[in-house]
Design an enzyme around this catalytic site. Structure first.
Site, PDB file in Angstrom:
ATOM      1  N   ALA A 316     -19.495  38.556 -18.098  1.00 24.92           N
ATOM      2  CA  ALA A 316     -19.327  38.733 -16.565  1.00 24.92           C
ATOM      3  C   ALA A 316     -18.661  37.570 -15.924  1.00 24.92           C
ATOM      4  CB  ALA A 316     -20.667  39.201 -15.701  1.00 24.92           C
ATOM      5  N   PRO A 318     -16.123  34.920 -15.112  1.00 28.73           N
ATOM      6  CA  PRO A 318     -16.318  34.291 -13.751  1.00 28.73           C
ATOM      7  C   PRO A 318     -16.623  35.076 -12.690  1.00 28.73           C
ATOM      8  CG  PRO A 318     -13.957  34.222 -13.973  1.00 28.73           C
ATOM      9  CD  PRO A 318     -14.697  34.761 -15.528  1.00 28.73           C
ATOM     10  N   GLY A 319     -16.457  36.594 -12.599  1.00 22.23           N
ATOM     11  CA  GLY A 319     -16.871  37.344 -11.808  1.00 22.23           C
ATOM     12  C   GLY A 319     -15.862  38.413 -11.320  1.00 22.23           C
ATOM     13  N   LYS A 321     -14.270  41.030 -12.425  1.00 27.65           N
ATOM     14  CA  LYS A 321     -14.685  42.585 -12.718  1.00 27.65           C
ATOM     15  C   LYS A 321     -16.134  42.867 -12.212  1.00 27.65           C
ATOM     16  CE  LYS A 321     -11.762  42.111 -16.835  1.00 27.65           C
ATOM     17  NZ  LYS A 321     -11.428  40.784 -16.538  1.00 27.65           N
ATOM     18  N   CYS A 437      -7.677  39.688 -22.980  1.00 23.38           N
ATOM     19  CA  CYS A 437      -6.321  39.081 -22.507  1.00 23.38           C
ATOM     20  C   CYS A 437      -5.842  38.258 -23.578  1.00 23.38           C
ATOM     21  CB  CYS A 437      -6.775  38.160 -21.408  1.00 23.38           C
ATOM     22  SG  CYS A 437      -7.806  36.773 -21.762  1.00 23.38           S
TER      23      CYS A 437
END
Length: 684
Positions: A316, A318-319, A321, A437
């Protein structure tokens, strides 16, 4: 014994030991066609010198048998250098489109003599350089210069010569380096000659990292796109701000907005006035919009979470999504946001509190833990796996320094384990989205195809057009086609192609990205009964909840809570979370949950938090102060401001209807209680 052979459609011919080859590949040997080019001779030098000569013919369109099988160059090593003759399986193998990866240890060199060879690129670290006969070196673009003797000519992918000699040195500064070749030549590996003069020019980073993608995309377009600055993009956080309000704010600021085609609340943003960083904009500081790369918004769009569902974000931090999922749930349902590193978890928790995500429970576990301990518990799972991040080169060119083949293979092993955990954690009928990515086939198509091979009866691929959220009309055909091209390289035999999404940076002018959408149709492992842990944060009882609600209703005209939310006590704070988040059973104590609602003061009183004032301050009808621009500027510079002496106590501060946080009115002065980071970054 030596034979001429070929394997399936692999167009590489060698003279090798037949029994050894069959042991390695578990494939029958086939006779070489009469019109095939000459084969390969393997020769071992005399005692005292490490020297391996291999002649090979590689057809440009040659491909691997499958994603996992590596056909090594067979070689014997001097017994004085190694314990026994061995295969260079970890040093020289055949890759997509006829590339050979040759791994050089410290103090070794490769000399190539041949009639027709291409040097597509050399992956170098430090001063590991390619020297072509007489000291010629690659330029910064990764190409060899023209005018090479013996008829060699300049070409985009390297040099093609009638004959010649090339040498690659490993000067011992790092343990090993690699060269990537297409060749009809004789290759000799032997100890490095320390008397040799090394060239002084190194290869460009893009050519070293991206050269292997020549069979899949236009390298010049890829390099050009990767060198362009990344377009700025943002996502509106609908927990705090409507799209209409954000559009009006952007128009006032003079920002030009272009919708992100795969997320309704996402926008590319162009600004002419760059005097103030976008990250210091007031609405960004307050969590009204989130700076998120456009391609990064795609996984959650394909996940398409619905209010009331249980969702797992396996990796999860750094947040971006997690907050995107929480906004889509709109306070109904639960998100389990997992990560491992303490520093990343703090960043994740800060992002959740700033954006007002009440439906999230944070856990700190290795992702593989979810396979056994939370089997079939989630309606949807997103696995945005850690990767070599080649796709982020537009904003961080140093990312290419960490994408060695060793790093790629290590990442792919971890990614396979994480995706398998995601599959087990999903309910039957649940949806799994895998994303990275990076650009490497091993970490993208290779991982997903391997999972599909293992769970061929339990998983099916969902077409991304079907998975995409309703109301979106994005032409994804190029992304699907680009992934199919890569899949063909991983499976030379006739094989069903899957509609995965591969975003090269030049295709949609984004970061490089990959996504695949799966549906679990059958159970993948048995569900084991597990003991559930009691939460660290304990829920308020009915009477205590009513008492707190009464206090804030008297003070501000609202208790700030919405239906389906509950109050939870943890230390000297009261937290606000959804009932689904509080009630979701976990076989582990949570790292964090919900957002701070109130602080419990030493005398037992409750003080509303800045997080709550920012999220729900618009509901207050009393205890509120509307700020002028001058007053706002003074507060953002860290100052206290004079106010009407009649105003007393905790006060919610608003500016043009935007709730900022808290101040404390006392004897005609408003004491500045805004968060320090808002004051620090919000001042101009």
């Amino acid at each position: 014994m030596t034979v001429l052979w070929s394997i399936r459609r692999l167009s590489v011919l060698r003279h090798i030991d037949a029994e050894l080859l069959e042991l390695l590949t578990d494939q029958p040997l086939c006779p070489m066609k009469s019109d095939d080019p000459p084969g390969i001779d393997t020769e071992v030098s005399g005692s005292g010198e490490l020297c391996v000569k291999v002649q090979c013919v590689v057809v440009i369109h040659a491909i691997m048998v499958d994603a996992r099988l590596r056909i090594p160059v067979i070689a014997a090593m001097n017994a004085e250098q190694f314990d026994e003759p061995q295969i260079l399986a970890d040093r020289c193998d055949e890759g997509a489109d006829g590339f050979f990866r040759v791994f050089l240890r410290s103090n070794e060199e490769v000399v190539v003599q041949g009639t027709d060879f291409f040097f597509d690129f050399v992956e170098c670290i430090g001063e590991h350089l390619l020297c072509l006969g007489g000291g010629f070196t690659l330029d910064q673009e990764g190409h060899l210069p023209g005018g090479i003797e013996d008829g060699a000519c300049f070409a985009r992918e390297g040099v093609k010569g009638d004959h010649g000699t090339a040498t690659v040195y490993n000067d011992g500064k790092v343990p090993r380096t690699r060269i990537f070749l297409r060749m009809l030549c004789t290759m000799t590996i032997h100890p490095f000659d320390h008397s040799a003069t090394l060239p002084s020019t190194s290869l460009g980073a893009y050519s070293r990292a991206f050269g292997r993608y020549a069979p899949f995309t236009d390298l010049s377009a890829l390099k050009e796109a990767s060198e362009r600055p990344l377009r700025k993009s943002v996502r509106v956080n609908t927990l705090k701000c409507s799209v209409e309000d954000f559009r009006a704010w952007a128009q006032e600021k003079g920002w030009s907005l272009t919708p992100v085609p795969w997320w309704r609340e996402g926008f590319f943003i162009d600004r002419t006035d760059l005097s103030t960083a976008l990250g210091r904009d007031l609405r960004h500081l307050l969590g009204h919009f989130y700076m998120q790369e456009a391609a990064s918004m795609l996984p959650v769009s394909l996940l398409d979470p619905q209010p009331g569902e249980a969702v797992l974000d396996l990796c999860a931090a750094p947040g971006s999504k997690t907050t995107q999922i929480a906004a889509r749930l709109q306070g109904r349902g639960v998100v389990i946001a997992n990560d491992m590193q303490e520093k990343r978890l703090r960043v994740l928790n800060d992002a959740l509190q700033r954006t007002g995500a009440t439906s999230v429970v944070i856990t700190r576990k290795v992702g593989q833990w979810f396979s056994k301990h939370l089997t079939e518990r989630f309606d949807r799972v997103v696995c945005d796996a850690p990767c070599t991040a080649q796709g982020t080169a537009r904003k961080d060119p140093t990312a290419l320094q960490y994408s060695s083949m060793d790093s790629i293979h290590k990442a792919a092993r971890l990614q396979y384990q994480l995706l398998e955990a995601a599959v087990h954690a999903a309910k039957v009928g649940g949806r799994i989205v895998y994303s990275t990515c990076t650009l490497t086939p091993e970490e993208n198509e290779g991982v997903v195809l391997e999972i599909l091979n293992k769970f061929s009866d339990q998983l099916e691929v969902i077409h991304p057009h079907e998975a995409l959220g309703s109301g979106l009309d994005w032409d994804m055909s190029a992304a699907i086609s680009d992934s199919e091209t890569v899949q063909k390289s991983l499976h030379p035999t006739p094989y069903a192609l899957h509609p995965f999404l591969r975003l090269w940076p030049q295709t949609y002018d984004t970061e490089g990205f990959f996504c695949a959408v799966l549906r679990k149709v059958k159970r993948t492992r048995e569900v084991e009964p597990l003991e559930m842990y009691q939460r660290v944060a304990l829920p308020f009882g009915r009477k205590k909840t009513e008492a707190v609600s009464h206090v804030f209703s008297e003070q501000f005209g609202t208790d700030f809570r919405l239906p389906g939310e509950c109050l939870i006590e943890k230390g000297n704070f009261v937290l606000l979370a959804t009932e689904e988040a509080q009630d979701f059973p976990l076989p582990v104590t949570e790292y964090a949950m919900g957002i701070p609602f109130a602080k419990i003061l030493p005398d037992g009183r409750f003080r509303i938090t800045n997080e709550m004032a920012s999220l729900r301050g618009h509901l207050a009808s009393s205890g509120v102060m509307e700020l002028s621009q001058d007053q706002l500027d003074a507060l953002l510079s860290g100052k206290d401001i004079p106010v009407d002496p009649a105003l007393r106590g905790d006060t919610i501060l608003r500016h043009r209807g935007i709730s900022l946080g808290l101040g404390l009115a006392k004897e005609g002065v408003l004491l500045n209680r805004l968060p320090r980071w808002v004051v620090k970054l919000g001042s101009t």
